[in-house]
Design a protein around this motif. Structure first.
Motif, short mmCIF file in Angstrom:
data_model
loop_
_atom_site.label_atom_id
_atom_site.label_comp_id
_atom_site.label_asym_id
_atom_site.label_seq_id
_atom_site.Cartn_x
_atom_site.Cartn_y
_atom_site.Cartn_z
N HIS A 3 0.87 -1.07 -0.11
CA HIS A 3 0.01 0.01 -0.08
C HIS A 3 0.73 1.28 0.13
O HIS A 3 1.81 1.30 0.67
CB HIS A 3 -0.84 -0.03 1.30
CG HIS A 3 -2.08 1.04 1.17
ND1 HIS A 3 -1.67 2.34 1.59
CD2 HIS A 3 -3.32 0.97 0.56
CE1 HIS A 3 -2.93 2.94 1.40
NE2 HIS A 3 -3.74 2.21 0.97
N ILE A 4 0.44 2.10 -0.63
CA ILE A 4 1.45 3.93 -0.81
C ILE A 4 1.65 4.05 0.65
O ILE A 4 2.71 4.88 0.45
CB ILE A 4 0.60 4.36 -1.85
CG1 ILE A 4 1.49 5.67 -2.12
CG2 ILE A 4 -0.79 4.97 -1.33
CD1 ILE A 4 2.88 5.27 -2.90
N SER A 5 0.70 3.90 1.43
CA SER A 5 0.89 4.49 2.91
C SER A 5 2.16 4.22 3.20
O SER A 5 2.96 4.47 4.32
CB SER A 5 -0.19 4.05 3.95
OG SER A 5 -0.30 2.65 3.99
N GLN A 6 2.83 2.82 2.82
CA GLN A 6 4.08 2.35 3.56
C GLN A 6 5.24 3.02 3.13
O GLN A 6 6.03 3.44 3.92
CB GLN A 6 4.32 0.94 2.85
CG GLN A 6 3.49 0.01 3.43
CD GLN A 6 3.46 -1.59 2.51
OE1 GLN A 6 2.83 -1.74 1.64
NE2 GLN A 6 4.86 -2.16 2.76
N LEU A 7 5.16 3.85 2.10
CA LEU A 7 6.17 4.82 1.68
C LEU A 7 6.09 6.17 2.44
O LEU A 7 7.10 6.97 2.24
CB LEU A 7 6.10 5.20 0.19
CG LEU A 7 6.58 4.01 -0.91
CD1 LEU A 7 6.17 4.32 -2.11
CD2 LEU A 7 7.83 3.45 -0.38
N VAL A 8 5.06 6.54 3.04
CA VAL A 8 4.75 7.68 3.89
C VAL A 8 5.23 7.43 5.45
O VAL A 8 6.08 7.96 5.87
CB VAL A 8 3.23 7.91 3.88
CG1 VAL A 8 3.14 9.25 4.63
CG2 VAL A 8 3.10 8.51 2.26
N LEU A 9 4.47 6.40 5.88
CA LEU A 9 4.84 6.33 7.41
C LEU A 9 6.01 5.33 7.48
O LEU A 9 6.71 5.82 8.62
CB LEU A 9 3.53 5.11 7.83
CG LEU A 9 3.48 4.75 9.44
CD1 LEU A 9 3.64 6.10 10.11
CD2 LEU A 9 2.43 3.97 9.64
N ALA B 221 -5.83 -5.32 6.19
CA ALA B 221 -6.53 -5.02 4.85
C ALA B 221 -5.33 -5.82 4.08
O ALA B 221 -5.91 -6.65 3.00
CB ALA B 221 -6.73 -3.77 4.31
N ILE B 222 -4.24 -5.61 4.03
CA ILE B 222 -3.32 -6.09 3.12
C ILE B 222 -3.06 -7.72 3.46
O ILE B 222 -3.13 -8.46 2.51
CB ILE B 222 -1.65 -5.50 3.24
CG1 ILE B 222 -1.64 -3.91 2.81
CG2 ILE B 222 -0.71 -6.32 2.58
CD1 ILE B 222 -0.62 -3.25 2.93
N ALA B 223 -3.00 -8.02 4.75
CA ALA B 223 -2.89 -9.39 5.29
C ALA B 223 -4.30 -10.22 4.73
O ALA B 223 -4.17 -11.53 4.58
CB ALA B 223 -2.57 -9.57 6.56
N GLU B 224 -5.40 -9.56 4.77
CA GLU B 224 -6.69 -10.03 4.49
C GLU B 224 -6.53 -10.59 2.87
O GLU B 224 -7.34 -11.56 2.55
CB GLU B 224 -7.73 -9.20 4.71
CG GLU B 224 -8.96 -10.14 4.72
CD GLU B 224 -9.39 -10.81 5.78
OE1 GLU B 224 -10.12 -11.78 5.62
OE2 GLU B 224 -8.64 -10.53 6.87
N GLU B 225 -5.86 -10.05 2.09
CA GLU B 225 -5.70 -10.35 0.91
C GLU B 225 -5.30 -11.99 0.82
O GLU B 225 -5.65 -12.69 -0.32
CB GLU B 225 -4.79 -9.44 0.05
CG GLU B 225 -5.29 -8.17 -0.06
CD GLU B 225 -4.37 -7.31 -1.04
OE1 GLU B 225 -3.69 -7.84 -1.87
OE2 GLU B 225 -4.52 -6.09 -0.96
N LYS B 226 -4.41 -12.10 1.94
CA LYS B 226 -3.93 -13.67 1.71
C LYS B 226 -4.79 -14.72 2.44
O LYS B 226 -4.60 -15.95 2.40
CB LYS B 226 -2.72 -13.81 2.37
CG LYS B 226 -1.65 -13.10 1.61
CD LYS B 226 -1.21 -13.84 0.36
CE LYS B 226 0.10 -13.15 -0.19
NZ LYS B 226 0.43 -13.90 -1.52
#
Length: 564
Positions: free
Chosen positions: A386-392, A436-441
């Motif tokens: 998720h793009i937020s990873q590049l911010v946080l 939400a990212i983990a839920e994709e798996k």
């Protein structure tokens, strides 16, 4: 300070409660609450129509107010835990302020709120947080007037204990009473050590320290609590005509404590679990304990230490040990840490300052490593991102370094304040975007959605489970009625005889057994939860369509494994 705690607690615990599908035992609470509402019988908990008196009723009832409008959802099932978590943080702030001052209360509330396992369990559908809240409500009532023998405080103390007993069981109030008894006993032994062995003084000490029970007011409160407990205990018996709820209390609380029959772990297990449950503040806790005998070891701090020790020893005394049983210990650890941090800010003692300074510096590595991991994971092509990873990520990395530098240079308030905010932000991201990212798996919710679509025109009598009692599966299938549970191949054969065109849902590990047992009939695979794990992998659900011996072969006209 309290307003800030409440705002930060709401921001951490409320968002995206439904983003993660139900896991572990969460499905039990969701299904029981739903079936109570559908049947109108709130005294008989069931899962797929089978009576399930494994936990007291209050933890199920707590879900219902949040499900009246939109039904039982993941968010509704988790809402009681969220509210209990926020109320516990408020309670620890109030207790910390009364014991050690406002700064210590705020720091205790913040370290509790941002302890990862506390926040995680507060966002989980279970009875654990309600049990935790009940225990610490009792201890707060005890400190605010119960130990002084005030009549109404004692009535509130015992009635709160009676209510807490129906969140998880009598183990809740038993923990609180153990803390109260341990505190009184330690005070008596301290008096004996100072004044010597004089029976008259000892007798007076016992009557004074235990006036919450050894007094007229204490007996009145105990009777009120016992009457309330008995009334609630026997309500299900009267409503259902069954003694299952009473036997549950006996089996799950008394027998499990004195003669454990499951969850057996070694006696030192809670040392490990306690340290893990207080992450990422464990090193600060160790530093606080290391310097506990220094300046300022007052009666209030002694009570906090005794409460932590009593809770730890209570659960250790039972051979039935599970990591989350120790959750009620975490608020006591937060109080200890909050008091130590507030003293550190005041500059009390060079040795303690250096120990806790080192602990704070090492703890600062948490956002540094977490931020680096976020940014690194974003550039891994085979991982959801998720793009937020590049911010946080970079913010946490830089902020963590700044917090370490500030702590090392003596700017303790700034360093710890920044560290608390960074951990809070990382946890918000973890419980929202990260989940939400983990839920994709995760595959259960998509599998159930596909099965619901596949079986939308099939009546409940033509669908069965084979050796599968997965409450989350029942929740997501959301059938109007109850599906039959098949526990043997013989039962499956009878079901096949009655429903030749029916469907069976089973676990992949039972697939070969079921297919061989039903031969020469056909059990055709319609859908597999996760084809990458294969057909025989445990917890990989499979939907089968039943055909008689004249049925069509799997590859010739029956639905394929994608249900198309």
């Amino acid at each position: 300070m309290l307003v800030v705690l409440i705002i930060m607690g709401c921001a951490l615990l409320f968002p995206d409660l439904a983003v993660r599908s139900l896991w572990g035992s969460e499905g039990r609470w969701a299904v029981v609450a739903r079936e109570m509402m559908r049947s109108g019988n709130y005294f008989l908990p069931t899962i797929n129509g089978e009576v399930y008196f494994d936990k007291p009723l209050f933890s199920y009832w707590a879900i219902i107010p949040f499900a009246l409008k939109g039904g039982v959802t993941e968010a509704a099932a988790r809402m009681p835990g969220v509210l209990a978590g926020i109320m516990t943080v408020i309670l620890i702030f109030v207790m910390g302020r009364a014991l050690f001052g406002s700064a210590a209360g705020f720091l205790a509330g913040m370290t509790l709120l941002t302890s990862f396992m506390f926040a995680s369990w507060a966002r989980t559908a279970s009875g654990e947080m309600l049990n935790l809240l009940g225990i610490w409500c009792m201890l707060w009532i005890y400190l605010s007037g119960g130990r002084d023998g005030r009549p109404w405080h004692l009535v509130m103390l015992y009635c709160t204990g009676a209510l807490a007993a129906f969140c998880k069981g009598p183990v809740g109030p038993a923990v609180a009473f153990s803390v109260m008894a341990a505190a009184g006993a330690c005070n008596i032994f301290g008096e004996m050590k100072r004044e010597g062995l004089a029976w008259d003084r000892i007798r007076k000490g016992i009557l004074y320290e235990f006036r919450w029970i050894l007094s007229r007011q204490g007996m009145l409160g105990a009777c009120a609590g016992a009457a309330l407990f008995a009334a609630i205990l026997f309500l299900p018996v009267i409503a259902t005509g069954s003694w299952d709820s009473v036997m549950l209390m006996w089996r799950e609380n008394f027998l499990r404590f004195v003669r454990p029959f499951d969850h057996i772990e070694p006696p030192y297990a809670y040392v490990k679990h306690g340290l893990v449950f207080f992450l990422p503040w464990t090193l600060l806790l160790i530093a606080a304990v290391w310097q506990m005998h220094g300046k300022g070891y007052d009666p209030q701090y002694r009570w906090t230490i005794i409460s932590a020790a009593a809770i730890f020893l209570f659960f250790t005394a039972s051979g039935s040990r599970r990591s989350y049983y120790i959750l009620p210990l975490v608020p006591a650890l937060a109080l200890i840490t909050g008091r130590a941090l507030s003293q550190w800010f005041d500059g009390d003692g060079l040795t303690r300052k250096r120990v806790i300074q080192a602990a704070a510096g090492i703890t600062g590595a948490v956002p540094v490593l977490g931020g680096a991991a976020m940014a690194y994971a974003y550039f891994q092509g085979d991982m959801p991102r998720h793009i937020s990873q590049l911010v946080l990520g970079p913010v946490a990395f830089a902020g963590g370094i700044a917090a370490v530098i500030w702590c090392w240079k003596g700017k303790f308030r700034s360093g710890i304040g920044l560290l608390l905010v960074l951990i809070w932000c990382i946890e918000i991201w973890t419980f929202t975007v990260g989940m939400a990212i983990a839920e994709e798996k995760r595959t259960l919710r998509p599998f159930c959605a596909a099965v619901v679509k596949e079986l939308r025109y099939v009546d409940d009598g033509s669908i069965a489970f084979f050796k599968v009692r997965n409450s989350s599966l029942v929740f997501y299938l959301n059938r109007p009625g109850h599906l039959k549970n098949l526990d043997s191949v013989e039962e499956a054969k009878i079901f096949l005889g009655d429903h030749a065109g029916g469907f069976i849902i089973t676990d992949g590990i039972f697939l070969e057994e079921l297919q061989k047992g039903l031969e020469p009939a056909r059990a055709s695979i319609v859908r597999i939860e996760d084809k990458e794990r294969g057909r025989n992998r445990e917890n990989n659900l499979v939907l089968l369509a039943l055909r008689d011996n004249n049925g069509i072969d799997d590859d010739e006209g029956s639905p394929d494994e994608d249900g198309e």
